[in-house]
Scaffold this active site. Structure first.
Site, short mmCIF file in Angstrom:
data_model
loop_
_atom_site.label_atom_id
_atom_site.label_comp_id
_atom_site.label_asym_id
_atom_site.label_seq_id
_atom_site.Cartn_x
_atom_site.Cartn_y
_atom_site.Cartn_z
N SER A 1 0.87 -1.18 0.00
CA SER A 1 0.00 0.00 0.00
C SER A 1 0.90 1.23 0.00
O SER A 1 1.56 1.51 1.01
CB SER A 1 -0.87 0.03 1.25
OG SER A 1 -1.62 -1.15 1.37
N LYS B 1 0.56 5.54 8.17
CA LYS B 1 1.16 5.79 6.85
C LYS B 1 0.08 5.90 5.77
O LYS B 1 0.10 6.79 4.92
CB LYS B 1 2.14 4.64 6.57
CG LYS B 1 2.75 4.54 5.20
CD LYS B 1 2.13 3.54 4.26
CE LYS B 1 1.99 2.12 4.72
NZ LYS B 1 1.40 1.21 3.74
N LYS C 1 -7.15 1.84 -2.56
CA LYS C 1 -6.65 1.38 -1.24
C LYS C 1 -6.69 2.52 -0.22
O LYS C 1 -7.04 2.31 0.94
CB LYS C 1 -5.23 0.83 -1.39
CG LYS C 1 -4.58 0.40 -0.10
CD LYS C 1 -5.26 -0.79 0.58
CE LYS C 1 -4.63 -1.04 1.95
NZ LYS C 1 -5.25 -2.17 2.64
P1 NAP Z 1 5.51 -6.13 7.52
O1 NAP Z 1 5.07 -7.27 8.37
O2 NAP Z 1 6.27 -5.01 8.14
O3 NAP Z 1 6.35 -6.75 6.30
C1 NAP Z 1 7.10 -6.03 5.38
C2 NAP Z 1 8.24 -6.90 4.89
O4 NAP Z 1 8.98 -6.20 3.89
C3 NAP Z 1 9.23 -7.28 6.00
O5 NAP Z 1 9.48 -8.66 5.96
C4 NAP Z 1 10.45 -6.44 5.65
O6 NAP Z 1 11.69 -7.03 6.01
C5 NAP Z 1 10.36 -6.40 4.15
N1 NAP Z 1 11.14 -5.28 3.61
C6 NAP Z 1 11.10 -3.97 3.96
N2 NAP Z 1 11.97 -3.25 3.22
C7 NAP Z 1 12.57 -4.13 2.39
C8 NAP Z 1 13.57 -4.00 1.41
N3 NAP Z 1 14.11 -2.82 1.13
N4 NAP Z 1 13.96 -5.12 0.74
C9 NAP Z 1 13.43 -6.31 1.02
N5 NAP Z 1 12.47 -6.51 1.95
C10 NAP Z 1 12.05 -5.44 2.63
O7 NAP Z 1 4.26 -5.45 6.80
P2 NAP Z 1 2.90 -6.17 6.31
O8 NAP Z 1 1.89 -6.06 7.39
O9 NAP Z 1 3.20 -7.45 5.66
O10 NAP Z 1 2.44 -5.08 5.21
C11 NAP Z 1 3.01 -5.03 3.92
C12 NAP Z 1 2.18 -4.06 3.07
O11 NAP Z 1 0.84 -4.55 2.99
C13 NAP Z 1 2.10 -2.65 3.66
O12 NAP Z 1 2.12 -1.70 2.62
C14 NAP Z 1 0.77 -2.65 4.37
O13 NAP Z 1 0.23 -1.34 4.49
C15 NAP Z 1 -0.05 -3.55 3.46
N6 NAP Z 1 -1.18 -4.25 4.08
C16 NAP Z 1 -1.06 -4.85 5.29
C17 NAP Z 1 -2.16 -5.52 5.84
C18 NAP Z 1 -2.07 -6.22 7.18
O14 NAP Z 1 -3.13 -6.56 7.74
N7 NAP Z 1 -0.91 -6.48 7.73
C19 NAP Z 1 -3.37 -5.56 5.15
C20 NAP Z 1 -3.45 -4.97 3.90
C21 NAP Z 1 -2.35 -4.32 3.38
P3 NAP Z 1 12.22 -7.10 7.55
O15 NAP Z 1 12.05 -8.55 7.89
O16 NAP Z 1 13.64 -6.68 7.48
O17 NAP Z 1 11.37 -6.17 8.36
#
Ligand code: NAP
Length: 298
Positions: free
Chosen positions: A101, A244, A176
């Protein structure tokens, strides 16, 4: 199977189960994650033939389709446009799908960079949370060319149930942002209702039961019910990520001169919680701010 090898970058709360669903369907995966141990753990699970790549560029070089699931716009910019990024390794005809997102403007910049090397790019953010990611029932909001959408559809159908193309590059991210306004404002309203009822001596669980059957019924009360009632704020969806997203919504509204006062108010509430060090909690922890300001815990 139209595309055989899929690159997956970002194995967090959402990305890991999404990648697992693709792998279970028989696709071969090459994965990359900032913290490499997460990628290695994923690669070694389920006795699967999954490889770990050292950089986003290497992922692109070794796969037919690249999918990214990263936290925020700067992460997507770095992963796509950086020296070792996806675009540096991409080739003519390749399909690049960002499901993070992020700001619609950044989605359009990625689309332009992909087009310059002959690759097709889609922005395809999702709704449905960690549960939807695990169960393959996400809502997927897609922006980009219709031919690229048609190519991606068999993959989207493994990840989600409601899949809609809304227009050209950036349109998925605009949808979104709208989704995130609705979810945040609903969490805030449910929190107010819970605290008011509880302080007046009405059982919050019974309140949710009865309100669910009427016009006030909503998915937030259903899916986050336990979080609210048990004060279990294990994420789910991190409050900082929702903050965010409201930033994206507010910037987009400003660009277009759209009046969004309630979004601005809830954005400030999330800012206060983040400043208090609570950004890593689930977004339903917004309840605690209403409780604190009301001197009452439900
Ligand atoms: P998250 O748990 O923080 O996961 C993000 C992942 O991306 C982490 O594993 C992180 O690695 C990795 N990452 C960050 N920077 C990177 C880079 N430069 N190179 C490679 N990997 C990298 O977040 P999430 O909840 O999965 O959310 C991901 C996206 O989906 C966001 O945009 C969020 O707004 C959206 N979203 C989330 C949900 C939800 O319920 N969680 C629902 C809908 C949409 P590290 O292991 O080093 O941290």
């Amino acid at each position: 199977m139209p595309e055989n090898t899929i690159g997956f970058i970002g194995l967090g709360i959402m990305g890991e189960p999404m990648a697992a669903n693709l792998r279970r369907a028989g696709y071969q995966l090459v994965v990359h994650n900032r913290t490499r141990s997460k990628a290695e753990e994923f690669a070694s699970s389920e006795n699967a033939d999954t490889e770990v790549a050292d950089s986003p560029k290497e992922v692109a070089e070794r796969t037919d389709v690249v999918i990214t699931m990263l936290p925020d716009s700067p992460d997507v910019e770095q992963v796509y446009l950086g020296d070792d990024g996806v675009i540096a390794g991409a080739r003519d005809g390749q399909l690049l799908i960002d499901m993070s997102s992020i700001a619609p403007s950044v989605a359009r910049a990625v689309f332009d960079a992909a087009s310059a090397v002959g690759a097709a790019a889609l922005d395809a953010p999702v709704s449905g949370g960690d549960v939807g990611a695990r169960e393959g029932t996400l809502s997927i909001m897609v922006g980009g060319p219709s031919e690229a959408f048609d190519r991606a559809l068999p993959l989207f159908e493994l990840l989600g149930k409601t899949i809609v193309r809304l227009g050209e590059a950036g349109a998925g991210q605009t949808a979104k942002a709208c989704n995130q306004i609705l979810v945040a404002v609903t969490i805030e309203a449910v929190s107010e209702a819970l605290v008011l009822a509880s302080k007046a001596g009405v059982d919050p669980a019974k309140l949710l039961d009865v309100l669910s059957g009427g016009l006030a019924g909503n998915k937030v009360m259903e899916v986050r019910r336990r979080n609210f009632l048990e004060h279990d704020f294990t994420p789910g969806f991190k409050l900082a990520l929702h903050h965010k997203d409201l930033g994206i919504a507010l910037r987009t509204a400003r660009e277009l001169d759209v009046y969004v006062p309630t979004t601005a108010l809830v954005d400030q509430m999330l800012a206060a919680l983040e400043a208090a060090g609570e950004g890593g909690l689930d977004h339903s922890a917004l309840l605690t701010l209403i409780e604190r300001q009301s001197s009452h815990k439900i």
